[in-house]
Write an enzyme that holds these catalytic residues in place. Structure first.
Site, PDB file in Angstrom:
ATOM      1  N   GLY A 181       4.937  18.984  10.281  1.00  0.00           N
ATOM      2  CA  GLY A 181       5.895  19.265  11.340  1.00  0.00           C
ATOM      3  C   GLY A 181       6.025  20.744  11.653  1.00  0.00           C
ATOM      4  O   GLY A 181       5.102  21.528  11.486  1.00  0.00           O
ATOM      5  N   ASP A 221       0.512   8.918  14.074  1.00  0.00           N
ATOM      6  CA  ASP A 221       1.362   9.428  13.004  1.00  0.00           C
ATOM      7  C   ASP A 221       1.200  10.935  12.913  1.00  0.00           C
ATOM      8  O   ASP A 221       0.118  11.440  12.607  1.00  0.00           O
ATOM      9  CB  ASP A 221       0.989   8.784  11.659  1.00  0.00           C
ATOM     10  CG  ASP A 221       1.245   7.290  11.659  1.00  0.00           C
ATOM     11  OD1 ASP A 221       2.279   6.869  12.219  1.00  0.00           O
ATOM     12  OD2 ASP A 221       0.403   6.539  11.121  1.00  0.00           O
ATOM     13  N   LEU A 222       2.250  11.675  13.160  1.00  0.00           N
ATOM     14  CA  LEU A 222       2.203  13.130  13.247  1.00  0.00           C
ATOM     15  C   LEU A 222       1.645  13.742  11.968  1.00  0.00           C
ATOM     16  O   LEU A 222       2.154  13.489  10.872  1.00  0.00           O
ATOM     17  CB  LEU A 222       3.607  13.685  13.528  1.00  0.00           C
ATOM     18  CG  LEU A 222       3.708  15.205  13.674  1.00  0.00           C
ATOM     19  CD1 LEU A 222       2.915  15.677  14.890  1.00  0.00           C
ATOM     20  CD2 LEU A 222       5.173  15.628  13.777  1.00  0.00           C
ATOM     21  N   ASP A 223       0.577  14.542  12.126  1.00  0.00           N
ATOM     22  CA  ASP A 223      -0.045  15.281  11.021  1.00  0.00           C
ATOM     23  C   ASP A 223      -0.543  14.367   9.905  1.00  0.00           C
ATOM     24  O   ASP A 223      -0.635  14.778   8.744  1.00  0.00           O
ATOM     25  CB  ASP A 223       0.937  16.325  10.441  1.00  0.00           C
ATOM     26  CG  ASP A 223       1.335  17.361  11.467  1.00  0.00           C
ATOM     27  OD1 ASP A 223       0.536  17.639  12.377  1.00  0.00           O
ATOM     28  OD2 ASP A 223       2.460  17.903  11.359  1.00  0.00           O
ATOM     29  N   GLU A 224      -0.887  13.132  10.248  1.00  0.00           N
ATOM     30  CA  GLU A 224      -1.359  12.176   9.240  1.00  0.00           C
ATOM     31  C   GLU A 224      -2.810  11.758   9.471  1.00  0.00           C
ATOM     32  O   GLU A 224      -3.344  10.934   8.731  1.00  0.00           O
ATOM     33  CB  GLU A 224      -0.476  10.918   9.259  1.00  0.00           C
ATOM     34  CG  GLU A 224       0.962  11.129   8.807  1.00  0.00           C
ATOM     35  CD  GLU A 224       1.101  11.127   7.296  1.00  0.00           C
ATOM     36  OE1 GLU A 224       0.082  10.966   6.607  1.00  0.00           O
ATOM     37  OE2 GLU A 224       2.229  11.307   6.819  1.00  0.00           O
TER      38      GLU A 224
END
Length: 286
Positions: free
Chosen positions: A203, A228-231
């Site tokens: 994030g 999925d954020l930063d996944e």
């Protein structure tokens, strides 16, 4: 840096004889193998292969070769891709106000280190933000975005991607979160640089998070974008030691160097067909 050769990438359930069958097919089609790399994921029982070959008999019948590969692919239950390496991939670069990654990519592109055709530079900030960079000869699109206008902005972005035939989208410190829909459309062909060593400090403001935790190394991570954020599957990472005396601003300054070299490496590997997706992970043939 174009090359009169072909790159074949393949992944399939592992079984004996895959290398022999692929090599024989290339030979019978008139190909001369230059490089062959393979990996057997014993945990998932899945096989990965990258082969670079040249035509040994004059002009190669590519449609016939693809037909042979399609038949073999069905037999092996394989995901495969064949690419003519003399044709650079078409790449769109998205950027916000931080321009260090963009500047590095442009430098490497002009030096011939990144074999790509840049279809456009797209930013949510106006062109004047990048007056320090040489954007001559490059298409620049200013697509501002707010919470209210994000759907319309992303539709314009997608139309631009389709119009230009863009094959790879690079988020060079593009500080906008892509919607689930756009992330899905760009699956496997959108690379982001995250200014942290994932999976830690996801994030916003990761360097401030790292400083607050008193870490002794900082890093950056290039990964494919997912909903999925930063996944997303990680492609490349690097780190650098820091000390208790470094401020968050020091971390940000030193982190810029890591970010641009990690992003450049990830983009180069993608352009050179060195990355194969393996579920939530990647196989990267250096």
């Amino acid at each position: 840096m174009t090359d009169p050769s072909f790159a074949l990438t393949l992944s399939c359930p592992n079984k004996p004889g895959i290398v022999m069958k692929v090599s024989a097919l290339i030979y019978e089609a008139g190909g001369d193998i230059v490089t062959a790399q393979q990996f057997d994921d014993t945990l998932e029982n899945r096989f990965f292969m990258r082969v670079v070959f040249r035509c040994a008999t004059g002009k190669m019948d590519v449609p016939a070769l693809r037909a042979l590969l399609a038949t073999l692919g069905d037999e092996l239950e394989a995901d495969w891709q064949l690419r003519d390496r003399s044709q650079p991939r078409r790449v769109m670069i998205l950027v916000s106000k931080f321009d260090h990654c963009l500047a590095d990519l442009l430098y490497r592109w002009r030096r011939g280190e990144q074999a790509m055709d840049i279809t456009a530079i797209v930013s949510n900030h106006p062109r004047e933000t990048f007056n320090g960079l040489d954007l001559s000869g490059l298409r620049f699109e200013y697509l501002p975005s707010t919470k209210e206008t994000k759907p319309q902005q992303e539709q314009k972005l997608w139309s631009l991607i389709e119009e230009t035939g863009t094959e790879l989208v690079v988020l060079a410190r593009y500080m906008q979160v892509l919607s689930d829909d756009l992330s899905a459309r760009l699956a496997g062909r959108c690379i982001n640089i995250h200014h942290s060593f994932l999976p830690s400090f996801k994030g916003a403001r990761p360097y401030h998070q790292a400083h607050a935790r008193g870490v002794k190394v900082i890093g950056a991570t290039a990964h494919y974008v997912t909903a999925d954020l930063d996944e997303g599957p990680i492609i490349a990472q690097d780190v650098e030691p820091i000390s208790h005396g470094d401020t968050p601003e020091d971390l940000i300054r030193r982190g810029r160097d890591i970010e641009r070299r990690v992003l450049a490496k990830a983009v180069r590997h993608h352009l050179d067909d060195r990355i194969l997706l393996n579920g939530s992970r990647t196989v990267v043939f250096d």
